[in-house]
Design a protein around this motif. Structure first.
Motif, PDB file in Angstrom:
ATOM      1  N   THR A  26       1.094 -11.582   1.723  1.00 19.84           N
ATOM      2  CA  THR A  26       2.392 -11.234   2.280  1.00 19.84           C
ATOM      3  C   THR A  26       2.392 -11.720   3.729  1.00 19.84           C
ATOM      4  OG1 THR A  26       2.386  -9.266   0.885  1.00 19.84           O
ATOM      5  CG2 THR A  26       3.976  -9.312   2.695  1.00 19.84           C
ATOM      6  N   PHE A  51      -0.752  -3.905   0.174  1.00 17.85           N
ATOM      7  CA  PHE A  51       0.397  -4.798   0.264  1.00 17.85           C
ATOM      8  C   PHE A  51       0.010  -6.254   0.530  1.00 17.85           C
ATOM      9  CE2 PHE A  51       2.169  -0.573   1.510  1.00 17.85           C
ATOM     10  CZ  PHE A  51       2.884  -0.382   0.342  1.00 17.85           C
ATOM     11  N   ASN A 116      15.410   0.583   8.858  1.00 16.09           N
ATOM     12  CA  ASN A 116      16.268   0.413   7.690  1.00 16.09           C
ATOM     13  C   ASN A 116      17.341  -0.655   7.907  1.00 16.09           C
ATOM     14  OD1 ASN A 116      16.926   2.734   9.436  1.00 16.09           O
ATOM     15  ND2 ASN A 116      18.840   2.768   8.289  1.00 16.09           N
ATOM     16  N   TRP A 171       5.463  -0.895   3.789  1.00 15.47           N
ATOM     17  CA  TRP A 171       6.197  -0.787   2.528  1.00 15.47           C
ATOM     18  C   TRP A 171       7.608  -1.346   2.691  1.00 15.47           C
ATOM     19  CZ3 TRP A 171       6.796  -1.199  -2.247  1.00 15.47           C
ATOM     20  CH2 TRP A 171       8.004  -0.831  -2.833  1.00 15.47           C
ATOM     21  N   ASP A 172       8.284  -0.979   3.764  1.00 16.32           N
ATOM     22  CA  ASP A 172       9.655  -1.450   3.973  1.00 16.32           C
ATOM     23  C   ASP A 172       9.703  -2.975   4.069  1.00 16.32           C
ATOM     24  OD1 ASP A 172      12.562  -0.591   4.808  1.00 16.32           O
ATOM     25  OD2 ASP A 172      11.946  -2.137   6.223  1.00 16.32           O
ATOM     26  N   PHE A 174       7.383  -5.185   3.127  1.00 11.80           N
ATOM     27  CA  PHE A 174       6.914  -5.760   1.857  1.00 11.80           C
ATOM     28  C   PHE A 174       8.037  -5.764   0.825  1.00 11.80           C
ATOM     29  CE2 PHE A 174       5.247  -5.066  -2.421  1.00 11.80           C
ATOM     30  CZ  PHE A 174       4.416  -6.162  -2.572  1.00 11.80           C
ATOM     31  N   SER A 175       8.742  -4.657   0.708  1.00 11.78           N
ATOM     32  CA  SER A 175       9.797  -4.570  -0.303  1.00 11.78           C
ATOM     33  C   SER A 175      10.955  -5.520   0.014  1.00 11.78           C
ATOM     34  CB  SER A 175      10.290  -3.137  -0.461  1.00 11.78           C
ATOM     35  OG  SER A 175      10.937  -2.693   0.706  1.00 11.78           O
ATOM     36  N   LYS A 176      11.245  -5.731   1.279  1.00 13.60           N
ATOM     37  CA  LYS A 176      12.321  -6.639   1.666  1.00 13.60           C
ATOM     38  C   LYS A 176      11.918  -8.105   1.510  1.00 13.60           C
ATOM     39  CE  LYS A 176      14.486  -3.428   4.919  1.00 13.60           C
ATOM     40  NZ  LYS A 176      14.591  -3.041   6.352  1.00 13.60           N
ATOM     41  N   SER A 178       9.130  -9.253  -0.527  1.00 12.18           N
ATOM     42  CA  SER A 178       8.491  -9.619  -1.805  1.00 12.18           C
ATOM     43  C   SER A 178       9.239  -9.188  -3.054  1.00 12.18           C
ATOM     44  CB  SER A 178       7.091  -9.017  -1.852  1.00 12.18           C
ATOM     45  OG  SER A 178       6.331  -9.478  -0.771  1.00 12.18           O
ATOM     46  N   LEU A 179      10.021  -8.164  -2.982  1.00 18.59           N
ATOM     47  CA  LEU A 179      10.631  -7.635  -4.219  1.00 18.59           C
ATOM     48  C   LEU A 179      12.039  -8.149  -4.437  1.00 18.59           C
ATOM     49  CD1 LEU A 179       9.354  -3.950  -4.040  1.00 18.59           C
ATOM     50  CD2 LEU A 179       8.317  -5.878  -5.212  1.00 18.59           C
TER      51      LEU A 179
END
Length: 179
Positions: A26, A51, A116, A171-172, A174-176, A178-179
């Motif tokens: 990442t 992550f 956010n 987490w925030d 990574f999710s923005k 990679s997901l």
């Protein structure tokens, strides 16, 4: 309602150390700026492993592996996550910026963007700086950073533990990304 059986560790299909080292990472770098607690350092390593974080830099008074108190919370993540000790955080920031890495201080400061609301750009590498448990990120480091990210908090306390902050931010992002 049906039974929800917990998975055994052997069923989780996690990477081996070799597979982790070979895996695409990442595009996030973690910078720990003068972290006192060895348990917090180990916890950050463990989160960085979860992550697939590119690298962890340990700066200033931040202790380095191997150390039993780091290992106790890292649970082997110091063997998977690439890390390096750099004494001077400002020098490291300038080096990373020269390499086109966007450096973001995680701090409560004027002009901060709420986590956010932050939208990372695809294809860009980010370095996130987490500061001392008592004093936070040094002002000189905040000033040298490309931006400031603040974790929204609604309660009565002034801050989160550094290991919790790292988990929330990684987490925030990574999710923005990679997901």
């Amino acid at each position: 309602m049906g039974e929800n059986r917990k998975l055994k560790n052997s069923e989780l299909e996690r990477k081996t150390v070799a597979e982790f080292k070979e895996a695409a990472k990442t595009p996030i770098i973690v910078i720990l700026d003068n972290i006192r607690s060895l348990n917090n350092i180990g916890s950050v390593f463990r989160t960085a492993d979860a992550f697939l974080i590119k690298k962890v830099y340990l700066c200033g008074i931040t202790a380095t592996p191997p150390h039993k108190d780091i290992q106790k919370t890292a649970l082997g993540a110091t063997e998977t996550v690439e890390w390096e000790y750099v004494e001077n955080t400002i020098s490291l920031i300038k080096q990373l910026q020269d390499e086109q890495v966007e450096v973001l201080a995680i701090e409560q400061a004027e002009g901060a963007t709420m986590l956010n609301d932050f939208q990372p750009e695809k294809g860009k590498t980010y370095a996130v700086v987490f500061g001392n448990e008592v004093k936070g990120v040094q002002q000189s480091v905040v000033t040298a950073s490309n931006g400031i990210i603040e974790i929204p908090q609604l309660g009565s306390k002034h801050s989160l533990n550094i290991s919790v902050s790292t988990g929330v931010v990684l987490w925030d992002l990574f999710s923005k990304i990679s997901l």
